[in-house]
Scaffold this motif. Structure first.
Motif, PDB file in Angstrom:
ATOM      1  N   LEU A  53       0.859  -1.176   0.000  1.00  0.00           N
ATOM      2  CA  LEU A  53       0.000   0.000   0.000  1.00  0.00           C
ATOM      3  C   LEU A  53       0.901   1.234   0.000  1.00  0.00           C
ATOM      4  N   ALA A  54       0.503   2.253  -0.741  1.00  0.00           N
ATOM      5  CA  ALA A  54       1.306   3.473  -0.843  1.00  0.00           C
ATOM      6  C   ALA A  54       0.615   4.622  -0.125  1.00  0.00           C
ATOM      7  N   GLU A  55       1.403   5.475   0.503  1.00  0.00           N
ATOM      8  CA  GLU A  55       0.872   6.659   1.180  1.00  0.00           C
ATOM      9  C   GLU A  55       0.052   7.488   0.189  1.00  0.00           C
ATOM     10  N   GLY A  56      -1.152   7.886   0.608  1.00  0.00           N
ATOM     11  CA  GLY A  56      -2.036   8.664  -0.251  1.00  0.00           C
ATOM     12  C   GLY A  56      -2.953   7.842  -1.125  1.00  0.00           C
ATOM     13  N   SER A  57      -2.785   6.508  -1.090  1.00  0.00           N
ATOM     14  CA  SER A  57      -3.591   5.653  -1.957  1.00  0.00           C
ATOM     15  C   SER A  57      -4.942   5.347  -1.324  1.00  0.00           C
ATOM     16  N   HIS A  58      -5.872   4.922  -2.159  1.00  0.00           N
ATOM     17  CA  HIS A  58      -7.188   4.460  -1.730  1.00  0.00           C
ATOM     18  C   HIS A  58      -7.287   2.992  -2.098  1.00  0.00           C
ATOM     19  N   SER A  59      -7.815   2.182  -1.216  1.00  0.00           N
ATOM     20  CA  SER A  59      -7.911   0.754  -1.485  1.00  0.00           C
ATOM     21  C   SER A  59      -9.284   0.232  -1.094  1.00  0.00           C
ATOM     22  N   ALA A  60      -9.788  -0.684  -1.896  1.00  0.00           N
ATOM     23  CA  ALA A  60     -11.072  -1.314  -1.593  1.00  0.00           C
ATOM     24  C   ALA A  60     -10.897  -2.537  -0.708  1.00  0.00           C
ATOM     25  N   HIS A  61      -9.676  -2.762  -0.234  1.00  0.00           N
ATOM     26  CA  HIS A  61      -9.390  -3.996   0.487  1.00  0.00           C
ATOM     27  C   HIS A  61      -8.670  -3.747   1.814  1.00  0.00           C
ATOM     28  N   LEU A  62      -8.866  -4.670   2.719  1.00  0.00           N
ATOM     29  CA  LEU A  62      -8.064  -4.827   3.927  1.00  0.00           C
ATOM     30  C   LEU A  62      -7.262  -6.107   3.771  1.00  0.00           C
ATOM     31  N   GLY A  68       5.111 -14.168   6.473  1.00  0.00           N
ATOM     32  CA  GLY A  68       6.121 -13.226   6.006  1.00  0.00           C
ATOM     33  C   GLY A  68       6.268 -11.994   6.877  1.00  0.00           C
ATOM     34  N   TRP A  69       7.182 -11.117   6.435  1.00  0.00           N
ATOM     35  CA  TRP A  69       7.554  -9.899   7.161  1.00  0.00           C
ATOM     36  C   TRP A  69       7.334  -8.675   6.272  1.00  0.00           C
ATOM     37  N   GLY A  70       6.988  -7.550   6.890  1.00  0.00           N
ATOM     38  CA  GLY A  70       6.898  -6.289   6.169  1.00  0.00           C
ATOM     39  C   GLY A  70       7.087  -5.130   7.127  1.00  0.00           C
ATOM     40  N   PHE A  71       6.989  -3.917   6.612  1.00  0.00           N
ATOM     41  CA  PHE A  71       7.118  -2.744   7.483  1.00  0.00           C
ATOM     42  C   PHE A  71       6.282  -1.593   6.959  1.00  0.00           C
ATOM     43  N   ARG A  72       5.893  -0.715   7.896  1.00  0.00           N
ATOM     44  CA  ARG A  72       5.135   0.495   7.593  1.00  0.00           C
ATOM     45  C   ARG A  72       6.094   1.685   7.675  1.00  0.00           C
ATOM     46  N   TYR A  73       5.928   2.656   6.777  1.00  0.00           N
ATOM     47  CA  TYR A  73       6.868   3.776   6.787  1.00  0.00           C
ATOM     48  C   TYR A  73       6.245   5.025   6.173  1.00  0.00           C
ATOM     49  N   LYS A  74       6.869   6.165   6.479  1.00  0.00           N
ATOM     50  CA  LYS A  74       6.548   7.435   5.855  1.00  0.00           C
ATOM     51  C   LYS A  74       7.837   8.024   5.294  1.00  0.00           C
ATOM     52  N   THR A  75       7.697   8.849   4.250  1.00  0.00           N
ATOM     53  CA  THR A  75       8.875   9.493   3.654  1.00  0.00           C
ATOM     54  C   THR A  75       8.660  10.999   3.561  1.00  0.00           C
ATOM     55  N   GLY A 101     -10.167   7.282   4.508  1.00  0.00           N
ATOM     56  CA  GLY A 101     -10.244   7.657   3.099  1.00  0.00           C
ATOM     57  C   GLY A 101      -8.998   7.379   2.298  1.00  0.00           C
ATOM     58  N   GLU A 102      -7.828   7.573   2.901  1.00  0.00           N
ATOM     59  CA  GLU A 102      -6.582   7.275   2.200  1.00  0.00           C
ATOM     60  C   GLU A 102      -5.504   6.899   3.204  1.00  0.00           C
ATOM     61  N   MET A 103      -4.515   6.191   2.710  1.00  0.00           N
ATOM     62  CA  MET A 103      -3.417   5.755   3.569  1.00  0.00           C
ATOM     63  C   MET A 103      -2.517   6.930   3.930  1.00  0.00           C
ATOM     64  N   GLN A 104      -2.143   7.014   5.202  1.00  0.00           N
ATOM     65  CA  GLN A 104      -1.222   8.049   5.677  1.00  0.00           C
ATOM     66  C   GLN A 104       0.201   7.524   5.789  1.00  0.00           C
ATOM     67  N   HIS A 105       0.416   6.255   5.460  1.00  0.00           N
ATOM     68  CA  HIS A 105       1.751   5.669   5.430  1.00  0.00           C
ATOM     69  C   HIS A 105       1.786   4.613   4.332  1.00  0.00           C
ATOM     70  N   SER A 106       2.975   4.128   4.018  1.00  0.00           N
ATOM     71  CA  SER A 106       3.140   3.070   3.027  1.00  0.00           C
ATOM     72  C   SER A 106       3.505   1.770   3.727  1.00  0.00           C
ATOM     73  N   VAL A 107       3.297   0.658   3.026  1.00  0.00           N
ATOM     74  CA  VAL A 107       3.622  -0.669   3.549  1.00  0.00           C
ATOM     75  C   VAL A 107       4.418  -1.421   2.488  1.00  0.00           C
ATOM     76  N   GLU A 108       5.552  -1.990   2.898  1.00  0.00           N
ATOM     77  CA  GLU A 108       6.422  -2.723   1.975  1.00  0.00           C
ATOM     78  C   GLU A 108       6.741  -4.103   2.544  1.00  0.00           C
ATOM     79  N   ALA A 109       6.871  -5.083   1.675  1.00  0.00           N
ATOM     80  CA  ALA A 109       7.222  -6.445   2.084  1.00  0.00           C
ATOM     81  C   ALA A 109       8.730  -6.551   2.301  1.00  0.00           C
ATOM     82  N   LEU A 110       9.113  -7.085   3.454  1.00  0.00           N
ATOM     83  CA  LEU A 110      10.531  -7.343   3.746  1.00  0.00           C
ATOM     84  C   LEU A 110      10.974  -8.680   3.179  1.00  0.00           C
TER      85      LEU A 110
END
Length: 251
Positions: A53-62, A68-75, A101-110
């Motif tokens: 998921l990318a910061e500022g994006s809108h998604s119809a899913h949870l 696996g592993w991942g992390f949440r981040y802001k830039t 309404g939109e993501m305030q952070h991004s999520v990436e797979a480690l």
């Protein structure tokens, strides 16, 4: 955003979910299990390095992390990154975007990650008809806040050595509880840059700090990540008492 490897059918039945066999997670009632199975629309496989998921994006899913592993981040605008938290099996992704309404952070797979996918439009049914599951979502959000509190304490008040010790002990204990190590000695799949971006330190300072932990035989750094040799020793340095909850919910 990188492309997903998608498995459109539901794949893993909820009654056979590998997370349900772990003592760390609470049991569902038969009615809850049936609802979650109908709530689930499929599974996604993503490769390491994929932006889920990318910061500022809108998604119809949870999403719930199945493995696996991942992390949440802001830039910042200049590319500097702050890692906020790490995600592991049982963690929920995308609730913020659903409610705000939109993501305030991004999520990436480690690492390679498998995600259970849920339709956002069915969330209202969960709140109306399944109060215990609604409470679980509230608990998950509160737990995320609690973890962020501890991370903020580290960045604001712990020394560099204490910060690094806390982070590695935290990751080790969470991963152990969710069976990411599967009873074997498996490295935490992070780089020193990930550690630096979590602790708010330069890469040079991070490298020197991790060497001190290695010299005390608390960790061993390898190409594949970080091996934890003595999590109790790391906890003692950081002044952290470890995880308190014995059972936690997931969706």
């Amino acid at each position: 955003m990188a492309a997903f490897k998608t498995r459109s059918n539901k794949q893993t039945p909820c009654d056979l979910c590998p997370l349900r066999t772990l003592e760390h997670f609470r049991e569902f009632t038969p009615n809850e299990l049936d609802f979650v199975w109908n709530f689930k629309s499929g599974e996604l496989n993503v490769d390491a390095g994929t932006t889920i998921l990318a910061e500022g994006s809108h998604s119809a899913h949870l999403f719930t992390v199945l493995s696996g592993w991942g992390f949440r981040y802001k830039t910042l605008d200049d590319g500097r990154r702050q890692i906020l938290n790490y995600m592991m099996p049982g963690d929920l992704i995308g609730l913020q975007g659903t409610l705000m309404g939109e993501m305030q952070h991004s999520v990436e797979a480690l690492s390679p990650v498998t995600l259970c996918v849920f339709e956002r439009d069915k969330l209202g049914t969960l709140f109306r008809n399944y109060p215990d599951l609604a409470y679980d979502l509230t608990w998950i959000a509160a737990q995320e806040e609690r973890i962020l509190d501890e991370n903020l304490l580290s960045i604001g008040r712990r020394s560099a050595l204490e910060r690094a010790a806390y982070l590695l002990a935290f990751l080790y204990q969470r991963a152990k509880a969710t069976n990411l190590f599967k009873g074997e000695r498996v490295s935490i799949p992070i780089t020193q840059q990930h550690v630096a971006d979590t602790l708010g330190l330069s890469i040079v300072h991070t490298n020197k700090t991790l060497k001190k932990l290695a010299e005390r035989k608390l960790i061993r750094w390898a190409d594949r990540g970080c091996d934890i040799l003595d999590d109790q020793g790391l906890m003692k340095i950081s002044g952290w008492d470890g995880h308190k909850e014995k059972h936690r919910p997931f969706i």
